[in-house]
Scaffold this motif. Sequence first.
Motif, mmCIF file in Angstrom:
data_model
loop_
_atom_site.group_PDB
_atom_site.id
_atom_site.type_symbol
_atom_site.label_atom_id
_atom_site.label_comp_id
_atom_site.label_asym_id
_atom_site.label_seq_id
_atom_site.Cartn_x
_atom_site.Cartn_y
_atom_site.Cartn_z
ATOM 1 N N VAL A 74 0.819 -1.215 0.000
ATOM 2 C CA VAL A 74 0.000 0.000 0.000
ATOM 3 C C VAL A 74 0.852 1.264 0.000
ATOM 4 O O VAL A 74 0.308 2.376 0.111
ATOM 5 N N GLU A 75 2.150 1.131 -0.130
ATOM 6 C CA GLU A 75 3.009 2.313 -0.085
ATOM 7 C C GLU A 75 2.660 3.264 -1.232
ATOM 8 O O GLU A 75 2.643 2.890 -2.401
ATOM 9 N N GLY A 76 2.336 4.508 -0.876
ATOM 10 C CA GLY A 76 1.971 5.515 -1.857
ATOM 11 C C GLY A 76 0.564 5.368 -2.405
ATOM 12 O O GLY A 76 0.167 6.105 -3.315
ATOM 13 N N ALA A 77 -0.227 4.435 -1.864
ATOM 14 C CA ALA A 77 -1.550 4.135 -2.411
ATOM 15 C C ALA A 77 -2.639 4.986 -1.766
ATOM 16 O O ALA A 77 -2.477 5.529 -0.657
ATOM 17 N N ASP A 78 -3.738 5.103 -2.489
ATOM 18 C CA ASP A 78 -4.960 5.743 -1.990
ATOM 19 C C ASP A 78 -5.839 4.629 -1.438
ATOM 20 O O ASP A 78 -6.478 3.889 -2.197
ATOM 21 N N VAL A 79 -5.894 4.485 -0.119
ATOM 22 C CA VAL A 79 -6.489 3.309 0.516
ATOM 23 C C VAL A 79 -7.879 3.639 1.065
ATOM 24 O O VAL A 79 -8.078 4.674 1.715
ATOM 25 N N PHE A 80 -8.821 2.726 0.832
ATOM 26 C CA PHE A 80 -10.181 2.850 1.342
ATOM 27 C C PHE A 80 -10.505 1.606 2.172
ATOM 28 O O PHE A 80 -10.404 0.481 1.672
ATOM 29 N N LEU A 81 -10.863 1.825 3.423
ATOM 30 C CA LEU A 81 -11.310 0.749 4.302
ATOM 31 C C LEU A 81 -12.823 0.866 4.442
ATOM 32 O O LEU A 81 -13.327 1.841 4.992
ATOM 33 N N VAL A 82 -13.549 -0.125 3.922
ATOM 34 C CA VAL A 82 -15.016 -0.116 3.949
ATOM 35 C C VAL A 82 -15.468 -1.004 5.097
ATOM 36 O O VAL A 82 -15.235 -2.220 5.085
ATOM 37 N N GLN A 83 -16.110 -0.407 6.095
ATOM 38 C CA GLN A 83 -16.455 -1.186 7.287
ATOM 39 C C GLN A 83 -17.591 -0.518 8.054
ATOM 40 O O GLN A 83 -17.428 0.563 8.602
ATOM 41 N N SER A 84 -18.755 -1.168 8.099
ATOM 42 C CA SER A 84 -19.798 -0.731 9.012
ATOM 43 C C SER A 84 -19.474 -1.278 10.402
ATOM 44 O O SER A 84 -18.956 -2.391 10.541
ATOM 45 N N LEU A 85 -19.760 -0.523 11.418
ATOM 46 C CA LEU A 85 -19.482 -0.919 12.792
ATOM 47 C C LEU A 85 -20.812 -1.194 13.487
ATOM 48 O O LEU A 85 -21.648 -0.307 13.612
ATOM 49 N N TYR A 86 -20.987 -2.433 13.949
ATOM 50 C CA TYR A 86 -22.249 -2.872 14.527
ATOM 51 C C TYR A 86 -21.967 -4.095 15.391
ATOM 52 O O TYR A 86 -20.918 -4.741 15.281
ATOM 53 N N ALA A 87 -22.891 -4.453 16.233
ATOM 54 C CA ALA A 87 -22.765 -5.646 17.067
ATOM 55 C C ALA A 87 -23.434 -6.829 16.389
ATOM 56 O O ALA A 87 -24.502 -6.689 15.779
ATOM 57 N N ASP A 88 -22.811 -8.001 16.463
ATOM 58 C CA ASP A 88 -23.429 -9.235 15.987
ATOM 59 C C ASP A 88 -22.995 -10.374 16.902
ATOM 60 O O ASP A 88 -22.350 -10.153 17.932
ATOM 61 N N VAL A 89 -23.348 -11.600 16.540
ATOM 62 C CA VAL A 89 -23.035 -12.735 17.407
ATOM 63 C C VAL A 89 -21.542 -13.033 17.439
ATOM 64 O O VAL A 89 -21.061 -13.707 18.350
ATOM 65 N N CYS A 90 -20.799 -12.560 16.447
ATOM 66 C CA CYS A 90 -19.366 -12.842 16.363
ATOM 67 C C CYS A 90 -18.522 -11.864 17.174
ATOM 68 O O CYS A 90 -17.531 -12.251 17.794
ATOM 69 N N SER A 91 -18.890 -10.589 17.151
ATOM 70 C CA SER A 91 -18.075 -9.576 17.829
ATOM 71 C C SER A 91 -18.918 -8.341 18.118
ATOM 72 O O SER A 91 -19.940 -8.099 17.478
ATOM 73 N N SER A 92 -18.447 -7.567 19.064
ATOM 74 C CA SER A 92 -19.154 -6.349 19.450
ATOM 75 C C SER A 92 -18.797 -5.206 18.510
ATOM 76 O O SER A 92 -17.827 -5.279 17.746
ATOM 77 N N LEU A 93 -19.572 -4.165 18.571
ATOM 78 C CA LEU A 93 -19.267 -2.941 17.827
ATOM 79 C C LEU A 93 -17.883 -2.425 18.203
ATOM 80 O O LEU A 93 -17.087 -2.045 17.339
ATOM 81 N N ASP A 94 -17.587 -2.416 19.501
ATOM 82 C CA ASP A 94 -16.319 -1.859 19.967
ATOM 83 C C ASP A 94 -15.121 -2.690 19.496
ATOM 84 O O ASP A 94 -14.059 -2.146 19.214
ATOM 85 N N GLU A 95 -15.293 -4.014 19.394
ATOM 86 C CA GLU A 95 -14.196 -4.839 18.889
ATOM 87 C C GLU A 95 -13.934 -4.528 17.417
ATOM 88 O O GLU A 95 -12.778 -4.426 16.990
ATOM 89 N N LYS A 96 -14.994 -4.354 16.639
ATOM 90 C CA LYS A 96 -14.812 -3.997 15.228
ATOM 91 C C LYS A 96 -14.146 -2.630 15.104
ATOM 92 O O LYS A 96 -13.296 -2.416 14.230
#
Length: 322
Positions: A48-70
């Motif tokens: 990713v050096e010099g790259a235009d990076v996009f992290l796509v991530q909704s933050l929510y609670a589910d059975v796998c992990s909490s909102l805060d963990e995400k």
Amino acid sequence: MGRLKLFSLDVGADFCGRVAAALGEPLSRHEERSFVDGEHKVRPLDDVEGADVFLVQSLYADVCSSLDEKLLRSLFFIGALKDAGASRITFVMPYLCYGRKDRRTRLHDPLPTQYLASLLESAGTHTVMTMDAHNLSAFENAFRCRTVHLLARPLLVAFAAGRLAGEQRPLVVLSPDEGGIKRAEMFRRALSECLERAIGRVFVEKYRSGEQISGGTLIGEVEGTVVLIVDDLIASGATLCRATLAAEAAGAAGIVALASHGQFSGDARALVSRLPLEVVALTNSLPQTDLPNNCELLDCAPLLAEGIRRLHDNGPVCELTI
């Protein structure tokens, strides 16, 4: 700006894959590992050096992990991207978490959106993109870095226009509370222009104290009309329930609900399924399972992909935000 790189955490990769397909870009590789003591690490596997990076991530609670963990994993990943030399990092949150408590109403009340902004900025985020924040002013004022606020309105208007194209009965747009009047009015204007017909406006009084909601008086006339309830979020379903029952009691001939996000906490799914609604339209900004039969999902991935494309190409993004 350098080459575009698109990432997601493992949780949320399905939605990011839809964004990648609409964008015509591959989903970049990363690694997530959890340790026996509960700690974890996440790192990019692609350069990713010099790259235009996009992290796509909704933050929510589910059975796998909490909102805060995400959230914590996202912050650590943003830090790793920065350390790996990313030229620009944009955090794309289809649903803005911690956006509902947007002002102080009691002594020593917190301002979570402001604290979220500080965390993202400290980790190295250059731009934050979201869709239909609960309070746009609070979102924009919380961040010092650039913000991009996309609108789900075109998706909701297109759905409503297609469904109501041959409707002869009068139409009315209903805001389920005073705070959503401006949102409902912008939707009403856009739908009126699309259908080339007059559309009325009404709203329902609502008062909130903690998790308790009161009120329910409908201001305006809906008898014999098709009512379109417009809101940004279905959480517990209580607000939608009050608005629907108020419209039904006032003589509405049909009721349709449209929402940007479907959180469906607690027994919301069961509650919504019992309401006298012809259909509930909402986007897939949050993952949906076991939706009520009266719900229809609208894909917002192409909208986010277009926002990413325009941001990478240095605009114009503003056309998607007004």
